[in-house]
Design a protein around this motif. Structure first.
Motif, PDB file in Angstrom:
ATOM      1  N   THR A 114       8.014   1.290  -1.825  1.00 32.22           N
ATOM      2  CA  THR A 114       6.731   2.004  -1.853  1.00 32.22           C
ATOM      3  C   THR A 114       5.547   1.097  -1.487  1.00 32.22           C
ATOM      4  N   GLU A 115       5.831  -0.055  -0.925  1.00 32.97           N
ATOM      5  CA  GLU A 115       4.838  -1.005  -0.412  1.00 32.97           C
ATOM      6  C   GLU A 115       3.948  -1.615  -1.493  1.00 32.97           C
ATOM      7  N   GLN A 116       4.365  -1.482  -2.756  1.00 33.33           N
ATOM      8  CA  GLN A 116       3.544  -2.089  -3.822  1.00 33.33           C
ATOM      9  C   GLN A 116       3.590  -3.616  -3.743  1.00 33.33           C
ATOM     10  N   ASP A 118       3.906  -5.309  -0.893  1.00 34.42           N
ATOM     11  CA  ASP A 118       3.001  -5.622   0.218  1.00 34.42           C
ATOM     12  C   ASP A 118       1.557  -5.593  -0.268  1.00 34.42           C
ATOM     13  N   ALA A 119       1.244  -4.615  -1.139  1.00 32.56           N
ATOM     14  CA  ALA A 119      -0.122  -4.511  -1.658  1.00 32.56           C
ATOM     15  C   ALA A 119      -0.497  -5.778  -2.430  1.00 32.56           C
TER      16      ALA A 119
END
Lengths: 245, 255
Positions: A114-116, A118-119
């Motif tokens: 969920t790209e957390q 990456d965040a």
């Protein structure tokens, strides 16, 4: 070659976990949360399994003692040795590789999907330190769970032995005190601490570096359980050879 | 301002970015468009520093990212805000916790100062009653607003958005586009949006970069995109009936 590359990536991950630490104010709450999730949250299953395995060890030892020359106190002795040396540190760790390990892989894997993660990286946060370090510290409390497992396992053996009519309470206690080697406790806790590190880091590795979607999160959890168990079994052999051999 | 000079990026044998050069100006909404697989996401991740290009340079207000130390890179990243395609909100935190997260990580503000700042940005994105809700409890449009609030809470110099209105209904998509444009002008930041939504291009696109097969195929303004004869661009832009009709009307008007 793939295995070597994975071992290399895992080693680099472990180094990265200890770099660029997160603020203590935030890290403190993350550690407490992980202690609650990983250790305190596992006590129920650890106590349940330990009690019954201890009881089964006692019954099976009793049923195999057919020679009247062998004292009944051996049941207490065998239960103590089995629980302290192998069952509590190793068997429980493999169960934890399933329970805690799959939780770690799936939670980190979902954050990856969920790209957390990456965040976190975009913000300039060392995501490995933020996500994995609290788990490693929380798992330092894992030996306390194993101590409880040892106590409950032996208690289960006593209960099954005495109330099953296999021996008296005094015989069981005498067996527990026979040839007690304090280093066996140290050996068990050394193993436990090393297994705790493995349970925190191998599932994190599989979650952090997973690729794909929801299906792959499930696959990564399974793979992480297999590899964590394999590493625990191999290390169990090596540590036993080194410490007791 | 962000200057990109001839960047290349490969994964194994796949050469994804084959030498892209462009400039993204401050205070403008810059759009990267192109078909799926054209290299948009890889390009955006290179701009964000998540991928390291094998060749070429990226300059943020004159500072070459590749020559910065780890600390300088970390500081620069704190000047970047990112709105991810799926919002990428932290599931375990409330809306307030998500927006407050960068402040807690990188500032020494007191709890009351942080709360004031969070309230201000949430009000700016028109979210006032969602502080204690978790991401799973709010709609996709609200999640995007929270993601925007989180991206601007540190007063970034650069704002990156990956498909900011994907999965949203047309009305909410327009509201999100407008919000991004307003914030870009209000905060005077360099905004880069990755999209394949032509409505966004029409709505907020001040500079448009069209990528094809890892190369810059075309760049210009939203007015120029309807006049261009570049076949790849026209195929992309006029793939929908609506825009085909707009082009037809434009050609008829010209004659």
């Amino acid at each position: 070659m793939n295995y070597l590359a994975s071992i290399g990536s895992y080693s680099m991950m472990v180094v990265e976990v200890f770099r660029k630490p997160t603020k203590w104010r935030i890290m403190k709450s993350l550690i407490l949360k992980e202690i609650d999730e990983l250790v305190y949250g596992s006590l129920g299953i650890i106590i349940f399994i330990s009690f019954f395995i201890g009881a089964v060890v006692a019954i099976q030892t009793a049923l195999n003692l057919t020679n009247p020359i062998i004292p009944r106190s051996l049941i207490g002795f065998a239960t103590r040795q089995s629980v302290i040396l192998e069952f509590a540190p190793t068997f429980v760790s493999i169960i934890m590789a399933g329970k805690v390990g799959s939780y770690i892989t799936s939670s980190i894997g979902t954050m990856r999907v969920t790209e957390q993660i990456d965040a976190l990286e975009v913000m300039g946060v060392n995501s490995l330190n933020y996500l994995v370090f609290p788990k490693i510290i929380a798992m330092l409390f894992y030996p306390f769970a194993i101590a409880i497992s040892m106590y409950v396992g032996i208690f289960g053996g006593w209960l099954a032995g005495v109330f099953g009519g296999f021996l008296t309470s005094a015989d069981f206690v005498a067996g527990l005190q026979t040839d007690f080697v304090p280093f066996h406790i140290a050996y068990a806790f050394i193993k436990t601490l090393i297994f705790a590190f493995i349970i925190a880091t191998i599932p994190s590795f599989h979650g952090f570096y997973m690729k794909g979607g929801a299906l792959e999160v499930g696959k990564a959890s399974t793979t992480s359980f297999v590899w964590t168990s394999v590493v625990i079994i191999i290390l169990n052999y090596i540590l036993t050879q080194l410490l007791l051999g | 301002m962000i200057e990109v000079n001839d960047i290349h990026k490969s994964f194994g044998d796949a050469h994804i970015l084959k030498g892209i050069s462009t400039t993204f100006e401050k205070g403008k909404t810059n759009l990267i468009i192109g078909q799926s697989g054209s290299g948009k996401t890889v390009f955006l991740k290179c701009l964000l520093g998540l991928f390291t290009p094998e060749a070429g340079s990226i300059l943020y207000d004159g500072k070459d990212y590749s020559t910065l130390s780890e600390n300088e890179k970390r500081n620069l990243r704190q000047e970047m805000g990112m709105v991810f395609q799926g919002s990428a909100l932290f599931d375990s935190m409330t809306v307030e916790g998500n927006v407050k997260f960068p402040l807690e990580m990188f500032t020494k503000q007191s709890q009351s100062e942080m709360r004031d700042r969070v309230n201000m940005v949430l009000k700016r994105v028109n979210l006032v009653d969602a502080h204690n809700k978790f991401p799973a409890e709010i709609s996709g449009g609200m999640q995007k607003r929270v993601a925007i609030a989180r991206a601007i809470v540190m007063n970034p110099k650069y704002l990156f958005c990956d498909e900011p209105n994907s999965g949203l209904d047309p009305k909410t998509a327009i509201l999100i586009d407008d919000l991004i444009k307003e914030i870009t002008e209000e905060y005077n930041i360099t905004t880069i949006i990755n999209t394949h939504d032509m409505n966004s291009v029409m709505q907020i696109g001040e500079k448009i970069l069209f990528l094809k097969d890892g190369l810059k195929e075309w760049e210009g303004t939203k007015n120029e995109i309807f006049k261009t004869d570049n076949e790849a661009v026209t195929n992309f832009v006029y793939s929908s009936d609506l825009f085909k009709k707009v082009r037809q009307m434009y050609i008829e008007e010209r004659h």
